[in-house]
Design an enzyme around this catalytic site. Sequence first.
Site, PDB file in Angstrom:
ATOM      1  N   GLU A 108      44.088  33.581  43.890  1.00 53.63           N
ATOM      2  CA  GLU A 108      45.413  33.889  43.338  1.00 53.63           C
ATOM      3  C   GLU A 108      46.502  33.164  44.130  1.00 53.63           C
ATOM      4  OE1 GLU A 108      46.131  38.081  42.599  1.00 53.63           O
ATOM      5  OE2 GLU A 108      48.298  37.794  42.694  1.00 53.63           O
ATOM      6  N   LYS A 162      46.385  47.527  44.704  1.00 51.49           N
ATOM      7  CA  LYS A 162      45.851  46.200  44.365  1.00 51.49           C
ATOM      8  C   LYS A 162      46.573  45.140  45.214  1.00 51.49           C
ATOM      9  CE  LYS A 162      45.292  42.222  42.001  1.00 51.49           C
ATOM     10  NZ  LYS A 162      46.016  40.963  42.184  1.00 51.49           N
ATOM     11  N   ASP A 197      31.441  42.293  53.201  1.00 54.91           N
ATOM     12  CA  ASP A 197      31.094  42.853  51.897  1.00 54.91           C
ATOM     13  C   ASP A 197      32.367  43.465  51.313  1.00 54.91           C
ATOM     14  OD1 ASP A 197      30.236  44.324  49.740  1.00 54.91           O
ATOM     15  OD2 ASP A 197      28.518  45.203  50.755  1.00 54.91           O
ATOM     16  N   HIS A 252      57.292  33.873  42.568  1.00 56.29           N
ATOM     17  CA  HIS A 252      56.105  33.161  42.059  1.00 56.29           C
ATOM     18  C   HIS A 252      56.502  31.774  41.559  1.00 56.29           C
ATOM     19  CE1 HIS A 252      52.439  35.787  41.410  1.00 56.29           C
ATOM     20  NE2 HIS A 252      53.242  36.514  42.144  1.00 56.29           N
TER      21      HIS A 252
HETATM   22  C1  MEV Z   1      49.914  41.126  42.239  1.00 57.82           C
HETATM   23  O1  MEV Z   1      48.707  40.461  42.592  1.00 57.82           O
HETATM   24  C2  MEV Z   1      50.148  42.307  43.144  1.00 57.82           C
HETATM   25  C3  MEV Z   1      51.369  43.170  42.800  1.00 57.82           C
HETATM   26  O2  MEV Z   1      51.266  43.628  41.454  1.00 57.82           O
HETATM   27  C4  MEV Z   1      51.378  44.321  43.756  1.00 57.82           C
HETATM   28  C5  MEV Z   1      52.431  45.371  43.473  1.00 57.82           C
HETATM   29  O3  MEV Z   1      52.895  45.517  42.336  1.00 57.82           O
HETATM   30  O4  MEV Z   1      52.776  46.090  44.460  1.00 57.82           O
HETATM   31  C6  MEV Z   1      52.649  42.380  42.875  1.00 57.82           C
END
Ligand code: MEV
Length: 405
Positions: A85, A262, A278, A375
Amino acid sequence: MTDSVTSRIPGFYKKSLRERLARLVETGRLSPESIAFLEAGGGLPADVADRMSENVVGCYGLPMGIALNFRVNNRDVLVPMSVEEPSVVAAASNAARLVRMTGGFTGKASASIMTTQIQFDAVPEPAQATARVEAIRERIFAAGDASIPGMVRRGGGCRDLDVRVLDAAEGVLVVHLYVDVGDAMGANVVDTVAEAVAPLVHAEIGGEIGLRILSNLPLRRTVKVTCEVMADAVGGAKVADGIAKASRFAELDPFRAVTHNKGIMNGVDAVALATGQDWRSLEAGAHAFASRDGQYRPLATWRRTELGVRGELEMPMAVGTVGGSTRVHQGVRAAFELMDLERAGDLGVVIAAAGLASNLAALKALAGEGIQEGHMRLHARKAEVAEKTEAEEAPRRALGEGKAP
Ligand code: MEV
């Protein structure tokens, strides 16, 4: 550990891939094999790939980058990351730069205590089983330790146990054994222990022996990392307020908490992958830990302070610096050389710091300009750098230098 090496290398991203590598070589940490590996563009020789897995038909590459600016427990660390990513490495590096202004990350790992499970079914007197197992705990530990002599020699071994009755009517219960696995990730070690002690427990409580396998929720093997950033560093009081509010949102809402987590795993998985861990086990453990009180919650939370905002992350961390088949991978060896650490707990703290940095970067962007702005800026910057590198490296490629086929 060798002498400290700064993790602050301004303008690293503007250099060509070759220049970046040359800068890393200057640290004196990379072995000739690792330098040759990185110079050839990474990857894996076919025979090594063939030994690592089954039915191998080739290799699947991922970029390996270095997250900069990390200072963890008063030591600079170069943090290797493998991830597909875009922006994960840049985001973590940027957040680490802000955190280092106030001293960096502070973290602590618990002892390396893994949990292994032995399932029993149809136990005739499940209510009495706990006392029966407790009565022979020293014999169980001795049998477990006898099955892992190497680990015991290195200071590890069985430490504790407990019994959980899952269904009294059907006599379903599970014995948990807690094993110190030192600097190993420890899955094989604790699976061996579970298989070795199951007959002994069975002789005491009866029923049928079921599964004997580690739990990927090692509640006794966790790390905690904290950091504080100045409000000015994140863009002012309003953004600092926004970060704390974003944390609150995740604390109240599982739908947001999972995205928040995430973002943390963006950093955690990338370092885990680069260091041959792992990462599926880390993922499984992290999300189970996040929901351990019945509601899915954020692994990291942020609070406003007088200075700015303070973050705290806690999560299970089953990682190792020894053992496993991954060390046959020269990229993993290069990652460890760059990090220059030996203890599994130290690796866990750095991985968690990368997670907390990734979380801070995401919340700062979301509470400020929004995620897309950064981004897009990054994409534009990368395109510019790629053009420059392409122009510089084209003549060399024409002479047969550069990436190996
Ligand atoms: C994107 O890979 C991760 C985010 O969605 C995390 C978040 O929203 O805190 C930007």
